[in-house]
Design a protein around this motif. Structure first.
Motif, PDB file in Angstrom:
ATOM      1  N   ALA A  23      37.138 -47.597 -69.822  1.00  0.00           N
ATOM      2  CA  ALA A  23      36.563 -48.775 -70.486  1.00  0.00           C
ATOM      3  C   ALA A  23      36.763 -50.031 -69.638  1.00  0.00           C
ATOM      4  N   ARG A  24      37.931 -50.185 -69.048  1.00  0.00           N
ATOM      5  CA  ARG A  24      38.207 -51.363 -68.219  1.00  0.00           C
ATOM      6  C   ARG A  24      37.343 -51.398 -66.972  1.00  0.00           C
ATOM      7  N   ALA A  25      36.944 -50.243 -66.463  1.00  0.00           N
ATOM      8  CA  ALA A  25      36.162 -50.169 -65.226  1.00  0.00           C
ATOM      9  C   ALA A  25      34.665 -50.386 -65.453  1.00  0.00           C
ATOM     10  N   GLN A  26      34.218 -50.355 -66.689  1.00  0.00           N
ATOM     11  CA  GLN A  26      32.783 -50.490 -66.957  1.00  0.00           C
ATOM     12  C   GLN A  26      32.312 -51.910 -66.691  1.00  0.00           C
ATOM     13  N   ARG A  27      31.249 -52.031 -65.938  1.00  0.00           N
ATOM     14  CA  ARG A  27      30.636 -53.323 -65.648  1.00  0.00           C
ATOM     15  C   ARG A  27      29.317 -53.396 -66.387  1.00  0.00           C
ATOM     16  N   LEU A  28      29.039 -54.542 -66.949  1.00  0.00           N
ATOM     17  CA  LEU A  28      27.788 -54.767 -67.661  1.00  0.00           C
ATOM     18  C   LEU A  28      26.830 -55.527 -66.749  1.00  0.00           C
ATOM     19  N   PRO A  29      25.522 -55.385 -66.947  1.00  0.00           N
ATOM     20  CA  PRO A  29      24.561 -56.080 -66.088  1.00  0.00           C
ATOM     21  C   PRO A  29      24.545 -57.593 -66.289  1.00  0.00           C
ATOM     22  N   ALA A  30      25.178 -58.073 -67.342  1.00  0.00           N
ATOM     23  CA  ALA A  30      25.327 -59.516 -67.585  1.00  0.00           C
ATOM     24  C   ALA A  30      26.739 -59.744 -68.093  1.00  0.00           C
ATOM     25  N   GLU A  31      27.254 -60.951 -67.889  1.00  0.00           N
ATOM     26  CA  GLU A  31      28.613 -61.273 -68.313  1.00  0.00           C
ATOM     27  C   GLU A  31      28.617 -61.829 -69.735  1.00  0.00           C
ATOM     28  N   PRO A  32      29.426 -61.265 -70.623  1.00  0.00           N
ATOM     29  CA  PRO A  32      29.541 -61.823 -71.973  1.00  0.00           C
ATOM     30  C   PRO A  32      30.340 -63.127 -71.945  1.00  0.00           C
ATOM     31  N   LEU A  33      30.310 -63.874 -73.042  1.00  0.00           N
ATOM     32  CA  LEU A  33      31.141 -65.070 -73.164  1.00  0.00           C
ATOM     33  C   LEU A  33      32.613 -64.689 -73.087  1.00  0.00           C
ATOM     34  N   ARG A  34      32.928 -63.538 -73.674  1.00  0.00           N
ATOM     35  CA  ARG A  34      34.302 -63.054 -73.721  1.00  0.00           C
ATOM     36  C   ARG A  34      34.260 -61.533 -73.866  1.00  0.00           C
ATOM     37  N   ARG A  35      35.273 -60.887 -73.329  1.00  0.00           N
ATOM     38  CA  ARG A  35      35.413 -59.436 -73.457  1.00  0.00           C
ATOM     39  C   ARG A  35      36.879 -59.138 -73.689  1.00  0.00           C
ATOM     40  N   GLU A  36      37.176 -58.386 -74.728  1.00  0.00           N
ATOM     41  CA  GLU A  36      38.552 -58.034 -75.041  1.00  0.00           C
ATOM     42  C   GLU A  36      38.652 -56.526 -75.205  1.00  0.00           C
ATOM     43  N   ILE A  37      39.709 -55.949 -74.638  1.00  0.00           N
ATOM     44  CA  ILE A  37      39.925 -54.504 -74.706  1.00  0.00           C
ATOM     45  C   ILE A  37      41.262 -54.278 -75.402  1.00  0.00           C
ATOM     46  N   LEU A  38      41.236 -53.433 -76.436  1.00  0.00           N
ATOM     47  CA  LEU A  38      42.427 -53.170 -77.230  1.00  0.00           C
ATOM     48  C   LEU A  38      42.663 -51.670 -77.328  1.00  0.00           C
TER      49      LEU A  38
END
Length: 85
Positions: A23-38
């Motif tokens: 999950a941490r390695a996944q890149r999205l084609p656009a950047e979100p305002l914020r991304r949190e991983i729990l």
């Protein structure tokens, strides 16, 4: 408007760290305002992304992990922000 996408998966027992790393390695084609991983017990991983977009806008989402990494299909939810403190 801000929309939050929630992505939750449960790893095969003992593979929680692998799912978290995936999950941490996944890149999205656009950047979100914020991304949190729990993380949570039972090898669950939750990713929340916040977007400056309408509720029904097409925004990037994380894909499904490999079938041998998870115990079930990913759960996905979409929420509209109504307040922040």
């Amino acid at each position: 408007m801000t929309v939050a996408l929630m992505w939750e998966a449960r790893a095969v027992p003992g593979r929680g760290d692998d799912l978290l790393a995936w999950a941490r390695a996944q890149r999205l084609p656009a950047e979100p305002l914020r991304r949190e991983i729990l993380r949570a017990p039972q090898d669950r991983v939750l990713v929340i992304t916040w977007w400056d977009a309408a509720y029904d806008a097409a925004v990037p989402e994380l894909p499904e992990p490999a079938a041998d990494l998870v115990t079930r299909p990913v759960h996905r939810w979409r929420f509209e922000s109504v307040a922040a403190d």
